[in-house]
Design a protein around this motif. Sequence first.
Motif, PDB file in Angstrom:
ATOM      1  N   ALA A   1      37.315 -90.722  44.358  1.00 54.46           N
ATOM      2  CA  ALA A   1      38.632 -90.217  44.768  1.00 54.46           C
ATOM      3  C   ALA A   1      39.082 -90.870  46.078  1.00 54.46           C
ATOM      4  CB  ALA A   1      38.590 -88.696  44.920  1.00 54.46           C
ATOM      5  N   MET A   2      38.138 -91.083  46.992  1.00 54.11           N
ATOM      6  CA  MET A   2      38.483 -91.710  48.271  1.00 54.11           C
ATOM      7  C   MET A   2      38.930 -93.166  48.079  1.00 54.11           C
ATOM      8  SD  MET A   2      38.441 -89.698  50.739  1.00 54.11           S
ATOM      9  CE  MET A   2      37.825 -88.142  51.363  1.00 54.11           C
ATOM     10  N   ILE A   3      38.257 -93.862  47.177  1.00 51.08           N
ATOM     11  CA  ILE A   3      38.619 -95.251  46.890  1.00 51.08           C
ATOM     12  C   ILE A   3      40.000 -95.311  46.250  1.00 51.08           C
ATOM     13  CG2 ILE A   3      38.049 -97.168  45.296  1.00 51.08           C
ATOM     14  CD1 ILE A   3      35.784 -97.425  46.977  1.00 51.08           C
ATOM     15  N   LEU A   4      40.283 -94.344  45.387  1.00 56.65           N
ATOM     16  CA  LEU A   4      41.605 -94.310  44.752  1.00 56.65           C
ATOM     17  C   LEU A   4      42.691 -94.077  45.811  1.00 56.65           C
ATOM     18  CD1 LEU A   4      43.508 -94.248  42.310  1.00 56.65           C
ATOM     19  CD2 LEU A   4      43.032 -91.790  42.107  1.00 56.65           C
ATOM     20  N   ALA A   5      42.472 -93.112  46.691  1.00 60.05           N
ATOM     21  CA  ALA A   5      43.473 -92.811  47.729  1.00 60.05           C
ATOM     22  C   ALA A   5      43.710 -94.037  48.611  1.00 60.05           C
ATOM     23  CB  ALA A   5      43.003 -91.623  48.571  1.00 60.05           C
ATOM     24  N   ASP A   6      42.634 -94.706  48.948  1.00 63.53           N
ATOM     25  CA  ASP A   6      42.748 -95.913  49.781  1.00 63.53           C
ATOM     26  C   ASP A   6      43.575 -96.987  49.065  1.00 63.53           C
ATOM     27  OD1 ASP A   6      41.791 -97.770  51.989  1.00 63.53           O
ATOM     28  OD2 ASP A   6      40.916 -98.774  50.239  1.00 63.53           O
TER      29      ASP A   6
END
Length: 357
Positions: free
Chosen positions: A292-297
């Motif tokens: 999820a963090m990679i997607l947000a980034d």
Amino acid sequence: MAPSEAVTEIVVGEFASLSGATASFGQSSHKGTAMAVDEINAAGGVLGKKMRLVSEDDQSKPGEAATVVRKLISRERIVALLGEVASSRSLEAAPICQQAGIPMISPASTNPKVTEVGDFVFRVCFIDPFQGTVLSKFALSKNWKRVAILTDVKQDYSVGLSQFFKAHLSVNGGTVVSEQSYSSGDKDFKAQLTAIKGTTPDVILASGYYTESGLIALQARELQIAAPLIGGDGWDSPSLVEVGGKAVEGSFFSNHFSVEDPAPAIQTFLKKFNDKYHEQPDAMAALGYDSAMILADAIKRAGTTEGPKLRDALAATKDFSAVTGKITLNPQRNADKSAVMLEVRNGQFKYVETVAP
Ligand code: PHE
């Protein structure tokens, strides 16, 4: 959905085995994923909008993953999909996302075929040609040269891991003395283990999930097989010890991270996860969080949630500081990351070593 809502939120889909045979996979990855989305929103969201996670349960059932993913795309109009843990289920979803032009990020599916489906499919973990090599090298380093292999033929993950392990072992001085198979959900492994016993292996590779591996260990001991067992990341669940008890003591498995790692990213994550859920995260929780963090980034860098642009931004992910390590997505859309070897000791997963790619 009202038009005003449409502009104030970014809808992200998630599919997970929240129930069924491997419910703990879905429960874990979902907890990590949801925690990341909460943090992202608490910090103001992305592109000035809140992220909304819509989660669907595929019930650990073959076929159901495709159904729920189609639903997420057509009804919820998700901009990206997070999931799954089990490779066979990610393989159901990947062609659907690829065709729809919706980027998909698997947190934990390690079978190489998943991202080979197409350029909209990514993962934030290593793949099994690497994991199989790590396990083979580990066995050889212990001088366990004669290996019996037990494969779950219903899981792409297990089939692949056994195959990659064997490919490395057999050209590096080891021998596979017995190859046995079973199907997910089986409870009786006595016939396979009896055949294995006759070949007096130094070690047994149980390449499937913890759901069966704990039972395999128990039944091996019942048959007086003293050989240690080894496995892959599919062993990573407290249930392995709950089911296997003493029988899994002294076994080893490869994994994506160790809770004993003093790295601040890991220790901070452990604390936050424990504060929120009152339990210790496993690798699936950490990888769910990272996905999820990679997607947000990537959404931030893309400046848009449009499929092709978001895809390009994801593909350009470089040196992202994640819980499970620094993530750079390589041209095959996989993450080249280290693995750790863990030993089951006193009911806990003790760190043994880190193996770089
Ligand atoms: N790697 C496994 C698969 O591809 C899934 C898994 C990951 C299971 C991490 C447990 C922990 O199917």
